[in-house]
Design a protein around this motif. Structure first.
Motif, PDB file in Angstrom:
ATOM      1  N   GLN A   9      92.709  26.209 -24.950  1.00 56.58           N
ATOM      2  CA  GLN A   9      92.164  26.130 -26.302  1.00 56.58           C
ATOM      3  C   GLN A   9      92.969  27.031 -27.230  1.00 56.58           C
ATOM      4  OE1 GLN A   9      87.891  26.925 -26.664  1.00 56.58           O
ATOM      5  NE2 GLN A   9      87.770  25.059 -27.882  1.00 56.58           N
ATOM      6  N   GLN A  10      93.119  26.589 -28.478  1.00 60.07           N
ATOM      7  CA  GLN A  10      93.810  27.349 -29.505  1.00 60.07           C
ATOM      8  C   GLN A  10      92.954  27.381 -30.766  1.00 60.07           C
ATOM      9  OE1 GLN A  10      97.932  26.482 -30.380  1.00 60.07           O
ATOM     10  NE2 GLN A  10      98.181  25.337 -28.467  1.00 60.07           N
ATOM     11  N   GLU A  11      93.297  28.311 -31.654  1.00 58.12           N
ATOM     12  CA  GLU A  11      92.718  28.304 -32.979  1.00 58.12           C
ATOM     13  C   GLU A  11      93.415  27.237 -33.822  1.00 58.12           C
ATOM     14  OE1 GLU A  11      90.114  30.047 -34.264  1.00 58.12           O
ATOM     15  OE2 GLU A  11      89.808  30.646 -32.172  1.00 58.12           O
ATOM     16  N   PRO A  12      92.680  26.499 -34.670  1.00 61.74           N
ATOM     17  CA  PRO A  12      93.319  25.506 -35.538  1.00 61.74           C
ATOM     18  C   PRO A  12      94.327  26.164 -36.463  1.00 61.74           C
ATOM     19  CG  PRO A  12      90.932  25.251 -35.535  1.00 61.74           C
ATOM     20  CD  PRO A  12      91.226  26.544 -34.846  1.00 61.74           C
ATOM     21  N   PRO A  13      95.449  25.508 -36.797  1.00 57.65           N
ATOM     22  CA  PRO A  13      95.773  24.122 -36.467  1.00 57.65           C
ATOM     23  C   PRO A  13      96.460  23.941 -35.120  1.00 57.65           C
ATOM     24  CG  PRO A  13      97.425  25.006 -37.932  1.00 57.65           C
ATOM     25  CD  PRO A  13      96.404  26.095 -37.765  1.00 57.65           C
ATOM     26  N   GLY A  14      96.737  25.014 -34.406  1.00 56.86           N
ATOM     27  CA  GLY A  14      97.384  24.914 -33.100  1.00 56.86           C
ATOM     28  C   GLY A  14      98.890  24.895 -33.210  1.00 56.86           C
ATOM     29  N   LEU A  15      99.555  25.370 -32.142  1.00 57.76           N
ATOM     30  CA  LEU A  15     101.012  25.424 -32.108  1.00 57.76           C
ATOM     31  C   LEU A  15     101.540  24.783 -30.828  1.00 57.76           C
ATOM     32  CD1 LEU A  15     101.702  29.059 -33.383  1.00 57.76           C
ATOM     33  CD2 LEU A  15     102.051  26.925 -34.652  1.00 57.76           C
ATOM     34  N   THR A  16     102.655  24.097 -30.947  1.00 59.38           N
ATOM     35  CA  THR A  16     103.261  23.416 -29.813  1.00 59.38           C
ATOM     36  C   THR A  16     103.646  24.391 -28.712  1.00 59.38           C
ATOM     37  OG1 THR A  16     104.128  21.764 -31.344  1.00 59.38           O
ATOM     38  CG2 THR A  16     105.110  21.837 -29.151  1.00 59.38           C
ATOM     39  N   SER A  17     104.177  25.543 -29.086  1.00 64.43           N
ATOM     40  CA  SER A  17     104.694  26.502 -28.111  1.00 64.43           C
ATOM     41  C   SER A  17     103.630  27.020 -27.161  1.00 64.43           C
ATOM     42  CB  SER A  17     105.354  27.675 -28.837  1.00 64.43           C
ATOM     43  OG  SER A  17     104.419  28.344 -29.657  1.00 64.43           O
ATOM     44  N   GLU A  18     102.364  26.918 -27.543  1.00 64.88           N
ATOM     45  CA  GLU A  18     101.286  27.432 -26.720  1.00 64.88           C
ATOM     46  C   GLU A  18     100.634  26.352 -25.855  1.00 64.88           C
ATOM     47  OE1 GLU A  18      98.519  29.601 -29.128  1.00 64.88           O
ATOM     48  OE2 GLU A  18     100.095  30.753 -30.132  1.00 64.88           O
ATOM     49  N   MET A  19     101.159  25.127 -25.890  1.00 60.72           N
ATOM     50  CA  MET A  19     100.571  24.028 -25.134  1.00 60.72           C
ATOM     51  C   MET A  19     101.149  23.953 -23.724  1.00 60.72           C
ATOM     52  SD  MET A  19     100.572  21.089 -28.091  1.00 60.72           S
ATOM     53  CE  MET A  19      99.736  19.866 -27.077  1.00 60.72           C
ATOM     54  N   THR A  20     100.290  23.578 -22.772  1.00 62.65           N
ATOM     55  CA  THR A  20     100.706  23.358 -21.389  1.00 62.65           C
ATOM     56  C   THR A  20     100.180  22.008 -20.920  1.00 62.65           C
ATOM     57  OG1 THR A  20     100.566  25.735 -20.937  1.00 62.65           O
ATOM     58  CG2 THR A  20     100.643  24.263 -19.048  1.00 62.65           C
ATOM     59  N   PRO A  21     101.090  21.064 -20.635  1.00 62.15           N
ATOM     60  CA  PRO A  21     102.552  21.121 -20.793  1.00 62.15           C
ATOM     61  C   PRO A  21     102.955  20.907 -22.255  1.00 62.15           C
ATOM     62  CG  PRO A  21     101.902  18.947 -20.057  1.00 62.15           C
ATOM     63  CD  PRO A  21     100.626  19.762 -20.105  1.00 62.15           C
TER      64      PRO A  21
END
Length: 285
Positions: A9-21
């Motif tokens: 989970q991320q805070e909006p709006p979210g960032l690509t670098s923190e996504m897995t995968p």
């Protein structure tokens, strides 16, 4: 359980670098064939997800590209710029919040002034937030943000862009959603805007066709973008996309070719007023 997407989970709006995968935007795979050579495209929300994939595809197809993004999405915008750096495209990044008409007017003006024209408007920017408590949890601020981002901005941008598009027989491609056809109860406001975008697409195609402007839309299904970990419960992502006939979520790179097709005069010169589904098998009719 879908092992491809661990709970996150991320805070909006979210960032690509923190996504897995990390999502696949076509950085390594998309090969252009000159379908959009000589065109200028404006893509809203082009910093990440589907918007980044479309920007990469359009640039590799020969278009110059302007793209908008929220100021807090600067890290993603820089990654998009890096991806476009391998092309010959002129690129114009525009940090802006599209939730007022003057900002939308300014985005179109800057695109035309700095890139010389406008041939394709891609209304991709969108906002959603899942709500666990249903309609009782739909506060005014949330509703206002959803409607202004998804609907008002689209109409403001179209209004500003049409004089430029009609002079070049241009086109508009809107991003709608499978939510317009199979709405989730936790996304009543978001889903309703996507149904409205379908209606707007058909309506504008009828109005603008005589002025030489084609208007179409793409309806993605579950696509792995920062919008998902930033707006969905963490555990829900372990099932993300598993309910499609193909049994998986899609990648942004799998959606971008639909936007290329609809923007191409050679491939879609007689296509207007349609919604093209990229849904993993879910129906869009």
């Amino acid at each position: 359980m879908n092992d491809q997407f661990p709970a996150q989970q991320q805070e909006p709006p979210g960032l690509t670098s923190e996504m897995t995968p990390r999502p696949d935007h076509g950085e390594e795979s998309y090969v252009g064939h000159g379908r959009l050579a000589g065109k200028v495209a404006l893509i809203t929300g082009g910093d990440s997800g589907i918007g980044r994939a479309v920007a990469i595809a359009y640039a590799r197809e020969g278009a110059d590209v302007a793209f908008t993004y929220l100021p807090e999405e600067e890290p993603d915008a820089q990654e998009t710029l890096e991806a476009l750096g391998s092309t010959d495209a002129k690129v114009l990044p525009i940090p802006v919040d599209l939730r007022d008409s003057r900002s939308c007017d300014e985005v179109v003006r800057r695109t035309v002034d700095e890139l010389g024209a406008l041939d394709v408007l891609v209304n991709n920017a969108g906002y959603q937030m899942a709500r666990g408590d249903g309609i009782d949890d739909l506060d005014d601020e949330h509703l206002d943000r959803t409607m202004k981002t998804n609907l008002y901005a689209l109409l403001w941008l179209v209004r500003a862009a049409v004089p430029h598009l009609e002079s070049r027989n241009g086109s508009i491609v809107n991003n709608t959603s499978i939510q317009a056809y199979q709405p989730s109860t936790s996304l009543v406001d978001y889903a309703s805007t996507k149904a409205a975008i379908n209606n707007i697409t058909v309506n504008l195609a009828a109005e603008l066709g005589p002025r030489g402007v084609r208007v179409n839309a793409v309806a993605p299904g579950p696509i792995w973008t920062p919008l998902q970990p930033a707006t969905q419960p963490a555990e829900k992502l372990t099932q993300f996309g598993s309910d499609t006939p193909l049994g998986r979520a899609g990648q942004p790179a799998e959606v971008a070719p639909a936007f290329v097709f609809l923007a191409s005069d050679a491939d879609a010169g007689y296509v207007s007023g349609t919604v093209l589904g990229v849904t993993g098998g879910k129906p869009v009719f």
